[in-house]
Design a protein around this motif. Structure first.
Motif, PDB file in Angstrom:
ATOM      1  N   ASN A  15       0.843  -1.198   0.000  1.00 43.57           N
ATOM      2  CA  ASN A  15       0.000   0.000   0.000  1.00 43.57           C
ATOM      3  C   ASN A  15       0.877   1.246   0.000  1.00 43.57           C
ATOM      4  O   ASN A  15       1.896   1.292   0.683  1.00 43.57           O
ATOM      5  CB  ASN A  15      -0.893   0.030   1.251  1.00 43.57           C
ATOM      6  CG  ASN A  15      -1.889  -1.097   1.269  1.00 43.57           C
ATOM      7  OD1 ASN A  15      -2.662  -1.266   0.337  1.00 43.57           O
ATOM      8  ND2 ASN A  15      -1.867  -1.884   2.333  1.00 43.57           N
ATOM      9  N   VAL A  16       0.456   2.257  -0.737  1.00 42.41           N
ATOM     10  CA  VAL A  16       1.181   3.529  -0.769  1.00 42.41           C
ATOM     11  C   VAL A  16       0.442   4.497   0.142  1.00 42.41           C
ATOM     12  O   VAL A  16      -0.743   4.781  -0.049  1.00 42.41           O
ATOM     13  CB  VAL A  16       1.270   4.086  -2.203  1.00 42.41           C
ATOM     14  CG1 VAL A  16       1.920   5.470  -2.204  1.00 42.41           C
ATOM     15  CG2 VAL A  16       2.052   3.122  -3.089  1.00 42.41           C
ATOM     16  N   VAL A  17       1.155   4.964   1.153  1.00 43.97           N
ATOM     17  CA  VAL A  17       0.600   5.900   2.127  1.00 43.97           C
ATOM     18  C   VAL A  17       1.254   7.256   1.892  1.00 43.97           C
ATOM     19  O   VAL A  17       2.481   7.386   1.961  1.00 43.97           O
ATOM     20  CB  VAL A  17       0.861   5.426   3.573  1.00 43.97           C
ATOM     21  CG1 VAL A  17       0.263   6.407   4.576  1.00 43.97           C
ATOM     22  CG2 VAL A  17       0.308   4.024   3.785  1.00 43.97           C
ATOM     23  N   LEU A  18       0.428   8.241   1.599  1.00 43.98           N
ATOM     24  CA  LEU A  18       0.914   9.586   1.358  1.00 43.98           C
ATOM     25  C   LEU A  18       0.634  10.441   2.584  1.00 43.98           C
ATOM     26  O   LEU A  18      -0.419  10.323   3.210  1.00 43.98           O
ATOM     27  CB  LEU A  18       0.233  10.190   0.133  1.00 43.98           C
ATOM     28  CG  LEU A  18       0.367   9.365  -1.148  1.00 43.98           C
ATOM     29  CD1 LEU A  18      -0.477   9.970  -2.260  1.00 43.98           C
ATOM     30  CD2 LEU A  18       1.820   9.250  -1.565  1.00 43.98           C
ATOM     31  N   ALA A  19       1.577  11.300   2.931  1.00 45.20           N
ATOM     32  CA  ALA A  19       1.398  12.229   4.039  1.00 45.20           C
ATOM     33  C   ALA A  19       1.365  13.631   3.463  1.00 45.20           C
ATOM     34  O   ALA A  19       2.180  13.971   2.602  1.00 45.20           O
ATOM     35  CB  ALA A  19       2.539  12.089   5.038  1.00 45.20           C
ATOM     36  N   GLY A  20       0.403  14.415   3.915  1.00 46.85           N
ATOM     37  CA  GLY A  20       0.308  15.776   3.409  1.00 46.85           C
ATOM     38  C   GLY A  20      -0.871  16.509   4.004  1.00 46.85           C
ATOM     39  O   GLY A  20      -1.518  16.034   4.936  1.00 46.85           O
ATOM     40  N   LYS A  21      -1.141  17.664   3.436  1.00 47.60           N
ATOM     41  CA  LYS A  21      -2.231  18.500   3.936  1.00 47.60           C
ATOM     42  C   LYS A  21      -3.390  18.479   2.937  1.00 47.60           C
ATOM     43  O   LYS A  21      -3.194  18.579   1.735  1.00 47.60           O
ATOM     44  CB  LYS A  21      -1.740  19.912   4.173  1.00 47.60           C
ATOM     45  CG  LYS A  21      -0.736  19.971   5.337  1.00 47.60           C
ATOM     46  CD  LYS A  21      -0.584  21.356   5.895  1.00 47.60           C
ATOM     47  CE  LYS A  21       0.172  21.330   7.199  1.00 47.60           C
ATOM     48  NZ  LYS A  21       1.540  20.939   7.119  1.00 47.60           N
ATOM     49  N   VAL A  22      -4.596  18.351   3.489  1.00 46.39           N
ATOM     50  CA  VAL A  22      -5.822  18.358   2.691  1.00 46.39           C
ATOM     51  C   VAL A  22      -6.360  19.785   2.687  1.00 46.39           C
ATOM     52  O   VAL A  22      -6.594  20.366   3.753  1.00 46.39           O
ATOM     53  CB  VAL A  22      -6.867  17.385   3.279  1.00 46.39           C
ATOM     54  CG1 VAL A  22      -8.158  17.434   2.472  1.00 46.39           C
ATOM     55  CG2 VAL A  22      -6.311  15.966   3.330  1.00 46.39           C
ATOM     56  N   GLU A  23      -6.529  20.345   1.509  1.00 45.68           N
ATOM     57  CA  GLU A  23      -6.997  21.726   1.403  1.00 45.68           C
ATOM     58  C   GLU A  23      -8.397  21.878   1.981  1.00 45.68           C
ATOM     59  O   GLU A  23      -9.261  21.024   1.811  1.00 45.68           O
ATOM     60  CB  GLU A  23      -7.011  22.162  -0.061  1.00 45.68           C
ATOM     61  CG  GLU A  23      -7.357  23.625  -0.248  1.00 45.68           C
ATOM     62  CD  GLU A  23      -7.284  24.044  -1.692  1.00 45.68           C
ATOM     63  OE1 GLU A  23      -8.351  24.329  -2.275  1.00 45.68           O
ATOM     64  OE2 GLU A  23      -6.160  24.073  -2.240  1.00 45.68           O
ATOM     65  N   GLY A  24      -8.598  22.983   2.685  1.00 46.86           N
ATOM     66  CA  GLY A  24      -9.924  23.309   3.187  1.00 46.86           C
ATOM     67  C   GLY A  24     -10.208  22.849   4.600  1.00 46.86           C
ATOM     68  O   GLY A  24     -11.283  23.110   5.127  1.00 46.86           O
ATOM     69  N   LEU A  25      -9.262  22.172   5.247  1.00 46.76           N
ATOM     70  CA  LEU A  25      -9.475  21.746   6.626  1.00 46.76           C
ATOM     71  C   LEU A  25      -8.991  22.842   7.567  1.00 46.76           C
ATOM     72  O   LEU A  25      -8.088  23.610   7.240  1.00 46.76           O
ATOM     73  CB  LEU A  25      -8.731  20.448   6.919  1.00 46.76           C
ATOM     74  CG  LEU A  25      -9.119  19.239   6.075  1.00 46.76           C
ATOM     75  CD1 LEU A  25      -8.361  18.015   6.548  1.00 46.76           C
ATOM     76  CD2 LEU A  25     -10.616  18.984   6.129  1.00 46.76           C
ATOM     77  N   SER A  26      -9.583  22.889   8.762  1.00 48.64           N
ATOM     78  CA  SER A  26      -9.171  23.898   9.733  1.00 48.64           C
ATOM     79  C   SER A  26      -8.923  23.238  11.079  1.00 48.64           C
ATOM     80  O   SER A  26      -9.201  22.056  11.272  1.00 48.64           O
ATOM     81  CB  SER A  26     -10.246  24.987   9.853  1.00 48.64           C
ATOM     82  OG  SER A  26     -11.472  24.409  10.252  1.00 48.64           O
ATOM     83  N   GLY A  27      -8.409  24.013  12.011  1.00 44.77           N
ATOM     84  CA  GLY A  27      -8.137  23.503  13.358  1.00 44.77           C
ATOM     85  C   GLY A  27      -7.109  22.386  13.328  1.00 44.77           C
ATOM     86  O   GLY A  27      -6.178  22.385  12.516  1.00 44.77           O
ATOM     87  N   ASP A  28      -7.295  21.395  14.216  1.00 45.83           N
ATOM     88  CA  ASP A  28      -6.358  20.267  14.302  1.00 45.83           C
ATOM     89  C   ASP A  28      -6.292  19.470  13.006  1.00 45.83           C
ATOM     90  O   ASP A  28      -5.268  18.887  12.681  1.00 45.83           O
ATOM     91  CB  ASP A  28      -6.748  19.329  15.441  1.00 45.83           C
ATOM     92  CG  ASP A  28      -6.479  19.931  16.811  1.00 45.83           C
ATOM     93  OD1 ASP A  28      -5.709  20.916  16.874  1.00 45.83           O
ATOM     94  OD2 ASP A  28      -7.037  19.432  17.800  1.00 45.83           O
ATOM     95  N   ALA A  29      -7.394  19.436  12.258  1.00 49.17           N
ATOM     96  CA  ALA A  29      -7.436  18.658  11.020  1.00 49.17           C
ATOM     97  C   ALA A  29      -6.558  19.265   9.929  1.00 49.17           C
ATOM     98  O   ALA A  29      -6.256  18.603   8.941  1.00 49.17           O
ATOM     99  CB  ALA A  29      -8.874  18.528  10.524  1.00 49.17           C
ATOM    100  N   ALA A  30      -6.121  20.519  10.100  1.00 47.08           N
ATOM    101  CA  ALA A  30      -5.281  21.170   9.095  1.00 47.08           C
ATOM    102  C   ALA A  30      -3.833  20.680   9.142  1.00 47.08           C
ATOM    103  O   ALA A  30      -3.029  21.031   8.291  1.00 47.08           O
ATOM    104  CB  ALA A  30      -5.335  22.693   9.276  1.00 47.08           C
ATOM    105  N   ARG A  31      -3.516  19.846  10.124  1.00 54.46           N
ATOM    106  CA  ARG A  31      -2.154  19.312  10.205  1.00 54.46           C
ATOM    107  C   ARG A  31      -1.954  18.215   9.155  1.00 54.46           C
ATOM    108  O   ARG A  31      -2.872  17.868   8.430  1.00 54.46           O
ATOM    109  CB  ARG A  31      -1.894  18.778  11.607  1.00 54.46           C
ATOM    110  CG  ARG A  31      -2.764  17.619  11.981  1.00 54.46           C
ATOM    111  CD  ARG A  31      -2.454  17.079  13.359  1.00 54.46           C
ATOM    112  NE  ARG A  31      -3.444  16.160  13.833  1.00 54.46           N
ATOM    113  CZ  ARG A  31      -3.689  14.969  13.344  1.00 54.46           C
ATOM    114  NH1 ARG A  31      -3.026  14.528  12.314  1.00 54.46           N
ATOM    115  NH2 ARG A  31      -4.613  14.189  13.851  1.00 54.46           N
TER     116      ARG A  31
END
Length: 197
Positions: free
Chosen positions: A115-131
């Motif tokens: 499995n390929v696991v990508l780490a990054g930021k999802v546009e449009g999230l705020s607060g703790d989810a913006a990490r």
């Protein structure tokens, strides 16, 4: 979050949370899991109603314990995750979530199952989810991913290869599937909090 959801939360603040009834599969498909599906470990029925899918995706957030949920009016419907809270597609060199949000890649991993696991930021999230978030690469895009990589053969080591993406060379690092939730701070199968005791 939709305004109507915020209003419902204010109007009915003590609605019990829901667990086990909503799932996100490995291909980014939302699924309803009735009692039979839950008891027998089945994936459940795919949700095909576009307006409902859009409503879920606009109101999909994470709590302080790492559980992802859909805020359905005053009720939190916690999501059982087949792998990660986000599934990402690779199309024409662009990474987007299956919810159509741009995904800003920071790191790349491959687990012991391929499995390929990508780490990054999802546009449009705020607060703790913006990490930084973990996202599973959709299995239909593994060929495109592999074509954009230089692999180091069968060597076992800290770097398995390099993913050439958006003018950058990103090391592909090994990760163990069971480490993914801990490293990225999410819970695959949220459960009710234990009663104080």
């Amino acid at each position: 979050m939709d305004e109507i959801v915020k209003q419902a939360m204010a109007r009915w603040p003590n609605v019990p949370n829901c667990y086990g009834w909503l799932a996100l599969d490995r291909r980014g498909q939302w699924r309803m899991r009735n009692e039979f599906a839950q008891q027998h470990g089945l994936s459940g029925d795919p949700i095909r109603h576009d307006a409902l899918v859009g409503f879920i995706e606009r109101n999909y957030v994470q709590d302080a314990r790492g559980g992802w949920f859909f805020q359905n009016g005053p009720q939190r419907v916690f999501v059982s995750l087949a792998y990660a809270p986000w599934i990402v597609r690779l199309h024409e060199g662009r990474l987007t979530t299956t919810t159509q949000r741009p995904f800003a890649l920071e790191a790349c991993h491959a687990d012991e199952h391929g499995n390929v696991v990508l780490a990054g930021k999802v546009e449009g999230l705020s607060g703790d989810a913006a990490r930084t978030q973990a996202a599973l690469l959709h299995d239909h895009d593994l060929d495109a991913f592999s074509s954009a990589c230089t692999w180091h053969g069968e060597a076992c080591g800290a770097v398995l290869g390099v993913f050439h993406h958006a003018g950058r060379d990103i090391d592909i690092e090994p990760i163990v599937e069971d480490e993914v939730p801990k490293r990225f701070g999410f819970v695959r199968m949220p459960e009710p909090e234990a009663e104080p005791g």
